[in-house]
Design a protein around this motif. Sequence first.
Motif, PDB file in Angstrom:
ATOM      1  N   UNK A  24       0.867  -1.264   0.125  1.00 29.58           N
ATOM      2  CA  UNK A  24       0.046  -0.140   0.010  1.00 29.58           C
ATOM      3  C   UNK A  24       0.924   1.190   0.062  1.00 29.58           C
ATOM      4  N   UNK A  25       1.905   1.209   0.527  1.00 26.81           N
ATOM      5  CA  UNK A  25       2.931   2.397   0.591  1.00 26.81           C
ATOM      6  C   UNK A  25       4.061   2.425  -0.294  1.00 26.81           C
ATOM      7  N   UNK A  26       4.115   1.511  -1.406  1.00 29.89           N
ATOM      8  CA  UNK A  26       4.706   1.819  -2.557  1.00 29.89           C
ATOM      9  C   UNK A  26       4.521   2.720  -3.298  1.00 29.89           C
ATOM     10  N   UNK A  27       5.421   3.589  -3.878  1.00 30.05           N
ATOM     11  CA  UNK A  27       5.071   4.875  -4.616  1.00 30.05           C
ATOM     12  C   UNK A  27       4.341   4.455  -5.822  1.00 30.05           C
ATOM     13  N   UNK A  96     -11.255   2.838  -4.527  1.00 28.11           N
ATOM     14  CA  UNK A  96     -11.601   3.951  -3.794  1.00 28.11           C
ATOM     15  C   UNK A  96     -11.611   3.931  -2.474  1.00 28.11           C
ATOM     16  N   UNK A  97     -11.548   2.625  -1.724  1.00 28.63           N
ATOM     17  CA  UNK A  97     -11.372   2.463  -0.424  1.00 28.63           C
ATOM     18  C   UNK A  97      -9.923   2.939   0.056  1.00 28.63           C
ATOM     19  N   UNK A 103      -5.708   9.099   2.093  1.00 29.16           N
ATOM     20  CA  UNK A 103      -6.163  10.388   2.280  1.00 29.16           C
ATOM     21  C   UNK A 103      -6.398  10.663   3.834  1.00 29.16           C
ATOM     22  N   UNK A 104      -7.013   9.754   4.384  1.00 27.17           N
ATOM     23  CA  UNK A 104      -7.440   9.790   5.783  1.00 27.17           C
ATOM     24  C   UNK A 104      -6.006   9.263   6.713  1.00 27.17           C
ATOM     25  N   UNK A 105      -4.915   8.453   6.187  1.00 29.14           N
ATOM     26  CA  UNK A 105      -3.938   8.332   6.868  1.00 29.14           C
ATOM     27  C   UNK A 105      -4.208   7.294   7.643  1.00 29.14           C
ATOM     28  N   UNK A 106      -5.188   6.072   7.217  1.00 26.76           N
ATOM     29  CA  UNK A 106      -5.607   5.121   8.116  1.00 26.76           C
ATOM     30  C   UNK A 106      -4.298   4.198   7.737  1.00 26.76           C
ATOM     31  N   UNK A 107      -4.170   3.129   8.793  1.00 28.68           N
ATOM     32  CA  UNK A 107      -3.167   2.293   9.065  1.00 28.68           C
ATOM     33  C   UNK A 107      -3.245   1.066   7.956  1.00 28.68           C
ATOM     34  N   UNK A 108      -2.107   0.818   7.212  1.00 28.23           N
ATOM     35  CA  UNK A 108      -2.212  -0.279   6.121  1.00 28.23           C
ATOM     36  C   UNK A 108      -2.855  -1.737   6.821  1.00 28.23           C
ATOM     37  N   UNK A 133     -14.736   5.373   7.685  1.00 25.88           N
ATOM     38  CA  UNK A 133     -14.619   7.230   7.070  1.00 25.88           C
ATOM     39  C   UNK A 133     -15.237   8.081   7.713  1.00 25.88           C
ATOM     40  N   UNK A 134     -16.625   7.752   8.034  1.00 25.31           N
ATOM     41  CA  UNK A 134     -17.342   8.585   8.715  1.00 25.31           C
ATOM     42  C   UNK A 134     -16.815   9.223   9.974  1.00 25.31           C
TER      43      UNK A 134
END
Length: 149
Positions: A24-27, A96-97, A103-108, A133-134
């Motif tokens: 998820x964090x790969x460029x 999209x999720x 964008x929200x900075x949620x942990x992978x 998300x809410x």
Amino acid sequence: MTGFLFEITFWLTVPFWGLMVFAPTWAWTPRIVSSPLIAAPPLVVYTALVAGHLPELWATMSSPELGELREFLGTSWGASAVWAQVLAWDLLIGAWMYRESRRLGLNPLLMGPLLVFTIILSPFGFAVFLLIRARCDTPDRATTVVTRQ
């Protein structure tokens, strides 16, 4: 041929899911999964499956009735076509999720299992993500979307 198309459809989506879950964090991951073209492979399979059955598909979907839809899904090409369509839409929802989670900075470590859950039972995974998300999103971000501030 229909059986082969059914089998290959899932495997055409696996690389994209794999990027979102395992890298998820790969460029390159956000660049790749931000494109709606990731849904193209299963939709190509869908097109191949329905190309010879457009009149039947149109008749079933233009005025759906339970009996006709059940009959449509009872055919190998119909079930395979719906499977390809579901996989394409699920992949778009998952992408999209993924983008929203970044964008929200949620942990992978939260999102990985949630994306796997979404692969298996997308309506439930999507609903859980919407709740998260809410809870994590700002109450009114309409101005931030426009002004980027």
